[in-house]
Each structure stands twice: as C-alpha cells, then as structure tokens.
Design an enzyme around this catalytic site. Structure first.
Site, PDB file in Angstrom:
ATOM      1  N   CYS A   1       0.801  -1.231   0.000  1.00 38.14           N
ATOM      2  CA  CYS A   1       0.000   0.000   0.000  1.00 38.14           C
ATOM      3  C   CYS A   1       0.834   1.281   0.000  1.00 38.14           C
ATOM      4  CB  CYS A   1      -1.055   0.010   1.095  1.00 38.14           C
ATOM      5  SG  CYS A   1      -0.686  -0.966   2.534  1.00 38.14           S
TER       6      CYS A   1
ATOM      7  N   ARG B   1       7.498 -10.883   5.406  1.00 36.66           N
ATOM      8  CA  ARG B   1       7.173 -10.576   6.798  1.00 36.66           C
ATOM      9  C   ARG B   1       7.877 -11.572   7.690  1.00 36.66           C
ATOM     10  NH1 ARG B   1       0.680  -9.311   6.178  1.00 36.66           N
ATOM     11  NH2 ARG B   1       0.979  -7.641   4.671  1.00 36.66           N
TER      12      ARG B   1
ATOM     13  N   GLN C   1       0.850 -11.197  -2.621  1.00 38.38           N
ATOM     14  CA  GLN C   1      -0.549 -10.798  -2.431  1.00 38.38           C
ATOM     15  C   GLN C   1      -1.162 -10.439  -3.777  1.00 38.38           C
ATOM     16  OE1 GLN C   1       0.197  -7.451   0.255  1.00 38.38           O
ATOM     17  NE2 GLN C   1      -0.809  -8.600   1.881  1.00 38.38           N
TER      18      GLN C   1
ATOM     19  N   ASP D   1      -2.927  -8.072  -4.539  1.00 37.39           N
ATOM     20  CA  ASP D   1      -3.285  -6.845  -3.843  1.00 37.39           C
ATOM     21  C   ASP D   1      -3.875  -5.806  -4.800  1.00 37.39           C
ATOM     22  OD1 ASP D   1      -3.472  -5.403  -1.572  1.00 37.39           O
ATOM     23  OD2 ASP D   1      -1.326  -5.005  -1.337  1.00 37.39           O
TER      24      ASP D   1
ATOM     25  N   HIS E   1      -5.428  -1.484  -4.415  1.00 42.60           N
ATOM     26  CA  HIS E   1      -5.895  -0.386  -3.587  1.00 42.60           C
ATOM     27  C   HIS E   1      -6.779   0.517  -4.402  1.00 42.60           C
ATOM     28  CE1 HIS E   1      -2.340  -1.928  -1.515  1.00 42.60           C
ATOM     29  NE2 HIS E   1      -3.090  -1.729  -0.458  1.00 42.60           N
TER      30      HIS E   1
ATOM     31  N   LYS F   1     -13.426  -3.863   8.271  1.00 44.64           N
ATOM     32  CA  LYS F   1     -13.077  -4.753   7.167  1.00 44.64           C
ATOM     33  C   LYS F   1     -14.016  -5.938   7.063  1.00 44.64           C
ATOM     34  CE  LYS F   1      -9.725  -7.299   9.937  1.00 44.64           C
ATOM     35  NZ  LYS F   1      -8.471  -8.030   9.943  1.00 44.64           N
TER      36      LYS F   1
ATOM     37  N   HIS G   1      -8.313  -1.381   0.750  1.00 43.94           N
ATOM     38  CA  HIS G   1      -7.343  -2.445   0.448  1.00 43.94           C
ATOM     39  C   HIS G   1      -8.173  -3.673   0.131  1.00 43.94           C
ATOM     40  CE1 HIS G   1      -4.129  -0.505   3.083  1.00 43.94           C
ATOM     41  NE2 HIS G   1      -5.225   0.065   3.519  1.00 43.94           N
TER      42      HIS G   1
END
Length: 647
Positions: free
Chosen positions: A340, A369, A387, A389, A391, A475, A521
RNA sequence: GCCGAUGUAGCUCAGGGGUAGAGCGUUUCCUUGGUAAGGAAGAGGUCAGGGGUUCAAAUCCCCUCAUUGGCUCCA
C-alpha cells in the site's frame, strides 16, 4: 399452590408433571430409549443438566448426541473424566481449564514436579474408560466462594484459585463424579457411563489464560464418543483429511518445495506449481481488467522512511526483518511488508480530480514478513508471499459501491473455482474503546454501515465481530477451513482512513477544494501461497481443468504410435492445451495408472485405430473411458469444458 | 518466540550399540502391449549437522538446524 408444572416440548405439546421432575424423568415418560440417550436438556433456551429438578413451567428440549449441545455436554464431561484419570495416575498435578471445543475437548494441566510421559497416552485412555464404566453420576453442588477458596487452598491449585477470583459468591458450583471434584458451571451428562470411546489426539503447550508472559501448561486434546464405532469413523475421517494436506499433495504433484538452504518459510515454486500460479494470476488479471483495475508494478524493497510514514515501522519494525543498510551512503531500506505505501506514492505521482476517482491499482506484490518460526506452516503461513493486492482510492460516497464491486469480484472468483465452504467476517469497532481508532466518527459509521449492507445485499453467510476492526478502518474477511478444519483468512476487503492522511493524499473536488480520498485495500485470494494451499485441500489435487498444470496426457499404446502422438501434441499445444506424452516403455495399463495417480484430467490413448482415424480415445480422470473422438472434436470438447467452468 | 514430537535413499517408511534395509521412483536390457502396476539387472545413504559416552554410535547423552502438533502473534 399446585405441585404440578407444565412442560412444553419442542413440538408444542404440553405435559403436566410434578414439581421437581427432571428432564430425564420427562424423557422416561416418553420412551425408555429416549431416556437412555439424553445427555442434557435445553430449558427455556438454556442448556442444563438433564438430572436437575425443574420447579416451574418451562419449555424443554431434550438434547442427545445428535444435537451440537448434546455433543458439547458430553465432551465437557469427558474433560472432567480425563482430569479424574490424570489425577489418579499423576497425583500432584494442578488443573487449569478443561472445556469442550468444536471437535472434542481439552484440559490444561500443570505437570510440574510430576513425571508425565506423553508417549503413553493409552494409559490415560484406559484409565478413563475404566472410570467411565463405573457410571459415576455427575453431582452438582452450589458452594460458597469462601468454601471454594478453602478447598483449592487446601489442594494447592493456584489456577483454580485465580479462576475463583473472577467469580461472584452465590454463582459458584462444583461438579463431582467418582473421586473427582471440579469447579464448574456445568452442565454435565447424567453419569460417566455414556462415554464409551476416548482418544487423546495430541499434547501441546498452552499459555495459562492465553498470555504468553505466563506459565505454559500442558494441554491434552482429546475426543470421546458414545460408541466405539463412531471413534473409529472419526479417526478414519482424520486419516482421509491428511491425504488432502497441501504439503503432501504439493510434494506428490511437484508443485512446490522448501529448502533449508534458501530459508524456512520461503517457498520454491516448481514448474508445475508455477503454471498453476500463473494461470490463477492470469484469470484474476483478466477479471480485474474488466472490473476497471489498472495493473502497476513496484519494487521489493522501499526506503525505511516510507514505512515510517505509513506507520508500519512503528508498529512492526522492531520485530520484523531488519533494515538493509547500503555500504557507501548508509541508506536504509526495508523488505516490502505491504504494497500500500508504494501504491500511495503512485497515486501521488500526479494531481487527481474527483473525475478520476475511483482509481484502482492492482499488483501481484511479493511481500516479506518476519513470521515467528513456530508459526510457519506449509504454504499457509510463510515469510515471503505474493498478495493479489489492489488499492482503490475513492470518495467517501463511493465506498459502498466500490466495496460491493469488490465483493462481487471475490464471489465470482470463488465460484469459478468451485469454492463453496467459506464464511465472511465483518470486523467493526469495539464500541467500548473509540479511542483505539483513527478517523472521523461519521466516516466510520458510514463505512461500517456500508459494509454490513453490502454483506446483507450480496447474501453472504457472515458474522459480525466487534472490536476486530483494524485501527484504521473496518473490514470484511473471507474465512475458509483447511482439510483438518483449521480456519484461515483468505480474501480481505478493508476500508482505510489512516494512510490517505499519513500520505496526505488529495483530490480536487467539484468545489475546486482539496479533499482526502478513502482507501480500500483488497485481496480476493489474500496471498497466492495460502490460496493455492487451500485450493489444493479443497479439491484434493483434482484441479479445475483450466488450472491443472497438466491438462492432458497422451498415452501411446506402443512405440509405433509415438510419431502420431507427437503430431497430436503439437496440435494441442497450438490450441493452448497443455500436457505431455508418456513415451515410456510401459504397457498402457501402467501409463493409465500413473496418469490417474497424477490426477491428470484427460488421458488421450492413441494406438492403431486412432492413428488411422485421426482420433483419440479419451479417458477422464476418476471416470474412465468416455469414448473415442476425432482430434478436432476433442479440442472443441475441451474448450467447452473450460468455458463451462468459467461461466 | 514458547511447550511437545519427529528427522534413515528422490518419495513413503522399517531397523535401534558390532557389514545400512524394503516398496515406489530412477538407469540399462528384454518385451511392442488397448483402459489403474509386464520381466530382469544395476545405480543410489557421512542414518539432518556438530560435540560427547564407548573397544565400537544411525542407535545412548548434550547442543544446533529443519519439519511438525498446539499456544502466542499475524500490517
């Protein structure tokens, strides 16, 4: 005053009984068989001991093994039985808590100073069954707090004393069976004889009260049944579940591997796994293109400052992979733990107008991570993962429709993959602790309302969890279970009011003033790694045709047909159909067997007849021979099958 | 990270102080076959790594690493 009370049964019928009657008595008055099977009773909606006297008019539901509450009562009582056996075998142990759980029960034990051998669980099981055969009744005793405290002081069990501290005088009860007494609110089954089969499944450490700063007790997980046969079936079911384990199938089908030398938690994708992954990515990219996303690409590292700005450094920096220092200039970079911040900077690369919104940036972003070593698990919990991912930068008014679009996308993707067993979790603020959250109250309210409405409108099977929201916004997560029933979070959709602030994101509104966008997200799969793990366990390695690494195997009857097979292979490749020719010097039966074991969707058998006719003999995985067809016919058949799946 | 278990051939596993085992896979040869395992021969191991006990360690003890069941954590 009458001594008669009226009991209403679930079918609405009313029966009259003498005051003090127990649910067991009621059951006996209906049928002896029923009475034998009653484990507990639901009285006015509350689960109680079936043996407790009833003194007033109530509604009553008798609970047996076929009711979830019946099972949990049985299991809770089994936990007491296990504790009784353990106390008998290992005098001096101290008891923590022993609840029933979804599939069985556990008891947390402090074995300090007691010689306990976790290799010899059969001894405990045997003792439990021995005690069960005594058919000891569970006896409930209401007890004063001071007496309870005195009892455990005498016994020297500091865990129970601590539990007592949290209880109010007058609400404390003990349950006793045989020589065993336990602090417990109940309810319990009538006597231990109902427990006919037990199995201690595993032994694990568990922090007292779930606090990692406190002592770790030994937790024994077990399950019990009213019939030996059911235990056997349960164990067979567990055995079968193990066959679906993605770690096992991933190895067998050569999808991925790990190497000590590369590092733990860092998966290596083998060619077949890489194909699977690329197909999934391709599918998602295509779906996202249609849904108005733009693909972006960002690097695997970012300046430390980027994460200081985003706030992630403050929250996770310390116990994360440490910054990388450059040799000459002593710059600091972090391995990217999130995409992000990078996407925020892309948003900031030029001024934005309200007319541009929503802006949707998607990236298959690989992040790193530092997960605790004890947490690593196959592909579901790793230290480097990708991910899916994206946004979305939008106005507050667009939040609901954007959220809805994301949910539609997730549902479309899940249904294309035959995913049915998932639930949704809506995570909202803890109403007690408003200070934990950043952002304007009214925005939160709007966003929370929007998420709930979307969950409702899309017909999701969802639960609401208060206090589970991230500090920056509410979320919605999609939860699934693996083969062994463990819950994992896959897809997630999160509203974020924090990052736009931290990165000072802006757009020019209709009013020619600067405004702050809202960020969403979202990751439908969550991570490619975890998603594929769950996908494997869901389909047991029988991937949907369009995803299967090898979609077909060409099996020549003998070497004489290798040329025909090669020609066929080339034609299929032209048609985007992927697979291989089994040119081994083996009989057809062997080739078929091996292709079946490798879970290849279609086997194309070619011999004299087929090579003469320009045909293939088609055998479907798990189905068998489905007949012969011309080569072109098979191509059409194949593509129709794929199209059907992706409808 | 913590508590427990495990680590033997590419894979699945047996063995348990005194010459390293099986099945599958792999290689070579024979066989050229019709819908779930054709036959024969061979190769393949520092028994996770390190240290110790012992005349002798894959085996017993200690440490490390990895895997694993949980707990805690999960942007």
């Amino acid at each position: 005053m009458s001594d008669q009370i009226t009991i209403t049964l679930p079918d609405g019928s009313k029966r009259s009984y003498e005051k003090g009657v127990s649910a067991l008595d009621v059951a006996s008055s209906i049928s002896e068989g029923l009475a034998r099977n009653v484990l507990a009773a639901k009285i006015d909606g509350e689960v109680k001991d079936a043996f407790r006297p009833i003194d007033e008019d109530v509604s009553l539901q008798l609970l047996t093994w076929s009711d979830d509450e019946g099972k949990s009562t049985m299991w809770h009582s089994s936990a007491h039985l296990m504790a009784e056996a353990l106390e008998a075998l290992y005098p001096g142990i101290k008891l923590g808590i022993g609840p029933s759980i979804e599939n069985g029960f556990y008891y947390d034990i402090d074995f300090e100073g007691v010689d306990f051998d976790s290799d010899n669980l059969e001894i405990i099981e045997k003792k439990m069954l021995e005690l069960a055969r005594e058919k000891n009744a569970f006896i409930r005793k209401e007890i004063s707090k001071s007496d309870a405290v005195a009892y455990y002081q005498e016994k020297g069990d500091e865990y129970k004393l601590e539990l007592l501290e949290g209880l109010e005088d007058g609400s404390i009860s003990f349950y006793e069976q045989g020589k065993f007494t336990d602090l417990c609110r109940g309810p319990h089954i009538p006597h231990t004889g109902y427990i006919k089969a037990v199995k201690i499944l595993n032994v694990a450490g568990a922090y007292w009260r779930g606090d990692e700063n406190r002592k770790q007790l030994t937790r024994l997980y077990a399950i019990s049944f009213p019939k030996q046969k059911e235990l056997k079936e349960h164990l067979e079911m567990l055995e079968q579940a193990k066959q679906r384990d993605h770690r096992k199938i991933g190895k067998e089908l050569e999808l991925f591997t790990f190497s000590e030398r590369v590092g733990k938690g860092l998966p290596l994708w083998l060619p077949k796994g890489a194909i699977l992954r690329e197909r999934l990515e391709g599918f998602l990219k295509k779906s996202q293109l249609k849904a108005g996303y733009d693909q972006v690409v960002t690097p695997h590292i970012g300046a430390k400052d980027l994460y200081v700005t985003s706030g992630h450094y403050a929250k996770y920096g310390e116990d994360s992979f440490q910054p990388i220092h450059t040799p000459a200039e002593d710059e600091e970079f972090l391995l990217k733990p999130m995409n992000c911040p990078h996407h925020c900077e892309i948003y900031k690369s030029k001024p934005r107008s309200y007319k541009d919104l929503p802006v949707r940036y998607a990236e298959f972003g690989t992040v790193y991570r530092y997960e605790q070593s004890g947490e690593l698990h196959g592909l579901t919990r790793v230290r480097g993962f990708t991910q899916d991912d994206a946004h979305i930068f939008c106005t507050q008014d667009q939040v609901k429709s954007e959220f809805g679009n994301v949910v539609d996308l997730v549902l479309y993707i899940f249904s294309s993959l035959g995913f049915k067993d998932f639930t949704a979790q809506v995570s909202l603020r803890d109403p007690e602790k408003p200070e934990k959250y950043i952002g304007k109250d009214e925005d939160w309210e709007k966003a929370e309302k929007a998420i709930e409405e979307v969950a409702e409108e899309k017909g999701l099977d969802y639960i609401i969890e208060y206090g589970e929201a991230a500090f920056y916004g509410p979320k919605l997560d999609f939860m699934v279970r693996d083969a062994l029933g463990r819950k994992w979070q896959l897809g997630t959709v999160q509203v974020d009011y924090s990052l736009p602030d931290r990165f000072e994101l802006e757009y020019i509104g209709r009013d020619n003033q600067k405004h702050r966008p809202v960020m969403i997200h979202r990751a439908p799969f969550g991570s490619m790694e975890r998603f594929i793990a769950i996908l494997i366990e869901n389909c047991a390695g029988d991937f949907p045709l369009w995803l299967a690494p090898d979609q077909i195997a060409i099996l020549p009857i003998s070497e004489k047909y290798h040329d025909y097979a090669k020609g066929l292979y080339g034609e299929l490749q032209e048609q985007d159909i992927r697979g291989f020719i089994d040119e081994r010097d083996e009989k057809i039966g062997k080739k078929i067997r091996d292709a079946e074991v490798k879970k290849i969707p279609y086997m194309l058998i070619v011999g004299e007849k087929e090579s003469a006719d320009g045909a293939v003999s088609v055998r479907q995985h798990r189905v068998g021979d489905i007949g012969s067809m011309k080569k072109e016919e098979f191509v059409g058949f194949f593509h129709n099958k794929v199209a059907d799946l992706l409808k």
